[in-house]
Design a protein around this motif. Structure first.
Motif, mmCIF file in Angstrom:
data_model
loop_
_atom_site.group_PDB
_atom_site.id
_atom_site.type_symbol
_atom_site.label_atom_id
_atom_site.label_comp_id
_atom_site.label_asym_id
_atom_site.label_seq_id
_atom_site.Cartn_x
_atom_site.Cartn_y
_atom_site.Cartn_z
ATOM 1 N N LYS B 78 0.812 -1.200 0.000
ATOM 2 C CA LYS B 78 0.000 0.000 0.000
ATOM 3 C C LYS B 78 0.853 1.262 0.000
ATOM 4 O O LYS B 78 0.584 2.220 -0.713
ATOM 5 N N GLU B 79 1.882 1.234 0.814
ATOM 6 C CA GLU B 79 2.737 2.407 0.928
ATOM 7 C C GLU B 79 3.332 2.797 -0.419
ATOM 8 O O GLU B 79 3.310 3.961 -0.836
ATOM 9 N N ILE B 80 3.818 1.752 -1.128
ATOM 10 C CA ILE B 80 4.439 1.984 -2.422
ATOM 11 C C ILE B 80 3.371 2.364 -3.442
ATOM 12 O O ILE B 80 3.540 3.299 -4.228
ATOM 13 N N GLU B 82 0.503 3.781 -3.075
ATOM 14 C CA GLU B 82 -0.028 5.137 -2.978
ATOM 15 C C GLU B 82 1.019 6.161 -3.400
ATOM 16 O O GLU B 82 0.676 7.196 -3.970
ATOM 17 N N THR B 83 2.267 5.862 -3.105
ATOM 18 C CA THR B 83 3.312 6.791 -3.541
ATOM 19 C C THR B 83 3.398 6.860 -5.061
ATOM 20 O O THR B 83 3.502 7.940 -5.651
ATOM 21 N N LYS B 84 3.321 5.707 -5.650
ATOM 22 C CA LYS B 84 3.376 5.691 -7.114
ATOM 23 C C LYS B 84 2.166 6.375 -7.712
ATOM 24 O O LYS B 84 2.262 7.094 -8.716
ATOM 25 N N PHE B 86 0.533 8.759 -6.420
ATOM 26 C CA PHE B 86 0.743 10.186 -6.245
ATOM 27 C C PHE B 86 1.715 10.738 -7.279
ATOM 28 O O PHE B 86 1.498 11.789 -7.880
ATOM 29 N N GLU B 87 2.771 10.009 -7.492
ATOM 30 C CA GLU B 87 3.759 10.437 -8.473
ATOM 31 C C GLU B 87 3.148 10.509 -9.869
ATOM 32 O O GLU B 87 3.405 11.456 -10.626
#
Lengths: 758, 107
Positions: B78-80, B82-84, B86-87
């Protein structure tokens, strides 16, 4: 905002991610770095985390689950959203709390807010919640890892406790005495061979190999057990016991750790299992009577003692117990089943010689602590004096205490003392036993020398009596008094008003002793005995103890005056028998009051009536004495009379004595008037007048007092308040024509003629 | 049983932790949606740079989005994810493309 430590930690996480060539810096990198952060480690440990396991799992995750970027590409890992969120959240929280530094704990708290993160999952798996962390960093409250143990136990039917838990509980709840010896915390044991032999024998038994050390508080039971550890460590025991390992049980810490039902039993059982595993281990339980009732919940009678009964009986658990006689009889013996599994060994007070040896062995640590040195004589006197004067406590405890207090006093004194001498010890004993400034100081010697002179100048006409009393006191002070006997028991008999009560009072004043007076007319009833020695249990006033016993216990050096003893109830006399014979009285609580330093004086008017009747024939004095004695014989039982040191017969006052009495009271009046700035001048003729008119053989000195009051004090007081001498002046007392005349002169010298006596 | 709204509010702050056995975190799919303005080249670029697919993979997924309305760019923690996500969105907005991106729990 961030502490230096935390900045370094975060940097480490970034570096780690770069090194692994991970795309992003994730929460897992942060967690791994936190495991090397001192603050975070402290917090996590107190929350019950297994840091090694955590570390391992994160490493595996980072290696296997996170993609790395190929080597040839230049890049820099980005922080994930979650990372930034976490940091931001922590900053906001710290700022709103009004603080200005953010440490690893704040970060951890914020980290645990993230959902669905592997790092958070790992922490949750370890049982760490956000609340735990908050609790710890806010109040320092660590999580009870005990509860975890409880939920992790596999349910074995045979009730064996997990091995880990056994070791854990053992470390927490017992102390290894061998380790303590190694660390030098235990002093070597000296003497006590008889008790040691008994203990070793008991330990070697097949069944009931549990010695129970019984003794008064302070005789050395705990010291004995520790001393055994010392001996085993230094190989000073019989071969069969060479490898013994002694552990001391800390019941208090088990109770403190038990939160939920069953915790106490589990912990206690853990300890017992550990000892049972090792055939060479022995459990030392101090104050073993506390085991009865320990850990039982309301309604259940299952306590620690029930837990140890079975292994004790089987012989798998070897135990050394220690307790006092009182606790044994009141508590321990109630549980017959438990008591019978122990072999009682009486630990006696060591002899004076043994105590000296013990003290010599112990003095090194005390000398070091107080930075002084004890002379051999000081140690010897400490033992002897404490044995003689401190009767409520036991050797060797009281002797050691004495040395310790003396050392402490020396350390506090402004003059730097290096050597402790017997004199210093005596001082402390005098203070502790409330002995009035004794040990035959110069002042005291003078007092004793002049005692007769001092007393005869206050009490007139009773020289024999005074001589008798002074002799007895000197005898006792010289150290030749009888042991277990009061200094003196006197019956003061004689006509009224000759100075019996006064003698006792003045004796106390001159010798600077406590004076206790009991008027026996208040103790005429049967129940009054309970006022003196305390009421029996169940009656009102049981807690307060007796008047007499309390008084003597508070002031062992006392002049005890029992006035008008013939009025007391016969039961009182029975108590007196004990006091006079044994110099001790036990109150209702069973505590002894020591009468060894008491001068007991009883006054009586018995025989005075008989003596007053005049007879024909033989010399008056002898007749009188004989009659008086007869009367006393009739009144008091032989046992009582037998125990008295002497029956002091007071003479009725002769004319010469009366004159002295008159002079004494007039001097007193003069003193009183001087305070009012009035000078009293009494002519010789006036003295004689007073003596003649105030003399009454059968009434002693009291008529004199009355006369002076009537003839002098009353008129003078009128003038003093309203008359000429208000502001001061002179009063002349003279005799004219066989009547008393009082002349008042005021400050200016004006004479005012005054009253004549009737 | 309805609770006092104040207690509910409190509980939402999760000061009280529901003691359930922790489950390993599930992974999430990053989903890209089709629209009429984002160019196919852009989508391929995103898939290659942010999601580090090979060129063929990137084109395949792009076509999937193009023809079927949406496509999965990748499965991540999930952490990755959501970061992706966002990016992706940041990059798209930088180029002024309305590319939509969400994350969805893995089934």
């Amino acid at each position: 905002m961030l502490t230096n430590e935390l900045q370094a930690t975060l940097q480490r996480a970034l570096d780690d991610s770069l090194q692994r060539r991970h795309e992003y810096v994730q929460l897992e990198h942060v967690l791994l770095s936190l495991l090397k952060d001192a603050t975070a480690v402290d917090i996590l440990q107190h929350c019950g985390a297994d840091l090694d396991s955590l570390c391992e799992k994160i490493e595996i995750y980072l290696k296997e689950e996170v993609e790395s970027i190929e080597d040839n590409i230049e890049y820099e890992p980005e922080k994930t959203l979650a990372f930034q969120r976490m940091l931001q959240r922590a900053v906001t929280h710290v700022q709103s709390a009004g603080k200005d530094s953010l440490h690893a704990g704040n970060l951890l708290v914020s980290l645990l807010r993230e959902e669905e993160s592997y790092a958070v999952y790992l922490l949750a798996e370890q049982g760490i919640t956000r609340f735990d962390i908050i609790n710890y960093i806010s109040h320092g409250i660590s999580k009870e890892s005990l509860a975890d143990f409880g939920t992790n136990i596999d349910d074995h039917d045979d009730g064996f406790v997990q091995k880990e838990f056994i070791e854990y509980s053992f470390e927490q709840f017992t102390s290894d005495l061998m380790l303590q010896v190694e660390q030098g915390l235990i002093d070597p044991l000296i003497g006590r061979q008889k008790e040691l032999d008994q203990i070793f024998e008991a330990l070697m038994r097949r069944k009931k190999n549990n010695p129970l050390l019984l003794g008064e508080p302070g005789v050395g039971k705990t010291a004995l057990a520790q001393g055994i550890a010392w001996k085993v460590y230094h190989g000073d025991v019989p071969k069969a016991l060479n490898d013994l390992r002694i552990y001391s049980l800390n019941l208090g810490s088990i109770l403190a750790n038990a939160k939920y039902r069953g915790d106490f039993e589990r912990c206690f059982k853990g300890v017992l299992e550990f000892i049972a595993q090792d055939p060479l281990a022995v459990l030392f339980i101090d104050e073993i009577h506390t085991i009865i009732g320990a850990g039982s919940t309301q309604g259940s009678s299952f306590d620690a003692s029930a837990l140890i009964k079975a292994p004790l009986a089987l012989g798998t658990l070897r135990c050394i117990g220690a307790t006092t006689y009182k606790d044994y009889n009141n508590v321990f013996i109630k549980d017959r089943g438990l008591a019978r599994r122990f072999q009682t060994i009486n630990v006696e007070e060591p002899t004076v010689e043994e105590t000296e040896k013990i003290l010599h062995g112990l003095k090194a640590s005390y000398e070091k602590h107080h930075r002084i040195q004890f002379t051999k004589a000081a140690i010897s006197s400490a033992v002897h004096l404490s044995a003689r004067y401190l009767n409520d406590t036991f050797l060797p405890d009281k002797a050691i205490d004495l040395l310790d207090i003396t050392g402490a006093q020396a350390a506090l004194s402004p003059t730097k003392k290096k050597w402790i001498k017997p004199k210093d010890v005596e001082q402390i004993v005098a203070r502790m036993a409330r002995i009035p400034a004794h040990s035959v100081s110069k002042k005291d010697k003078e007092r004793l020398e002049n005692l007769t002179k001092d007393l005869t100048s206050i009490i007139f006409g009773q020289d024999d009596v005074i001589a008798n009393v002074v002799e007895t006191i000197r005898l006792s002070r010289a150290g030749l008094g009888r042991k277990n006997h009061p200094i003196g028991c006197f019956l003061l008999a004689g006509p009224t008003g000759v100075g019996k009560t006064e003698l006792a009072k003045q004796l106390a004043v001159v010798l600077n002793l406590n004076f206790a007076r009991y008027d026996m007319s208040e103790y005429m009833e049967k129940h009054s005995v309970s006022r003196l020695i305390g009421s029996p249990p169940g009656y009102v006033g049981f807690d307060q103890g007796g008047l007499l016993t309390n008084e003597i216990r508070k002031n062992p050096h006392t002049i005890l005056l029992l006035d008008e003893i013939e009025k007391a109830h016969p039961d009182i006399a029975n108590i007196l028998l004990q006091i006079m014979d044994d110099a001790s009285l036990m109150d209702n609580n069973g505590q002894r009051a020591d009468f060894e330093h008491v001068i007991l004086m009883m006054t009586t008017n018995e025989g005075s009536v008989q003596a007053a009747t005049s007879t024909i024939g033989f010399s008056e004095n002898d007749q009188r004495r004989g009659k008086s004695n007869k009367a006393i014989e009739n009144r008091f039982s032989p046992e009582l009379r037998n125990r008295m040191d002497s029956i002091l017969q007071f003479n009725p006052l002769e004319m010469s004595s009366i004159k002295k009495v008159a002079r004494k009271f007039l001097d007193e009046l003069e003193g009183q008037l001087q305070e009012k700035h009035v000078e009293l001048i009494v002519s010789d003729k006036a003295y004689i007048w007073f003596a003649e008119h105030g003399y009454n053989a059968s009434f002693g000195a009291r008529p004199m007092i009355r006369l002076i009051q009537e003839q002098l004090k009353t008129p003078i007081s009128n003038e003093l308040l309203f008359g000429a001498i208000q502001k001061g002046g002179k009063v002349r007392v003279n005799v004219k024509n066989k009547t008393l005349t009082i002349t008042y002169e005021d400050l200016k010298g004006n004479k005012i003629q005054s009253y004549k006596s009737k | 049983m309805s609770q006092d709204p104040k207690i509910e509010e409190f509980q939402q702050d999760s000061l009280i932790d529901e003691r359930e056995k922790p489950v390993p975190p599930k992974r999430y799919n990053v989903v890209l949606y089709n629209d009429d303005y984002t160019t196919t080249e852009f989508v391929v670029m995103v898939l290659e740079t942010i999601f580090r697919h090979s060129n063929e993979e990137a084109i395949r997924i792009m076509l999937q989005i193009h023809h079927h309305g949406m496509g999965i760019a990748g499965l991540f923690a999930k952490e990755i994810a959501e970061t992706k996500m966002f990016e992706t969105i940041r990059l798209a907005r930088q180029f002024e493309y309305p590319l939509q991106c969400t994350i969805k729990l893995e089934e």
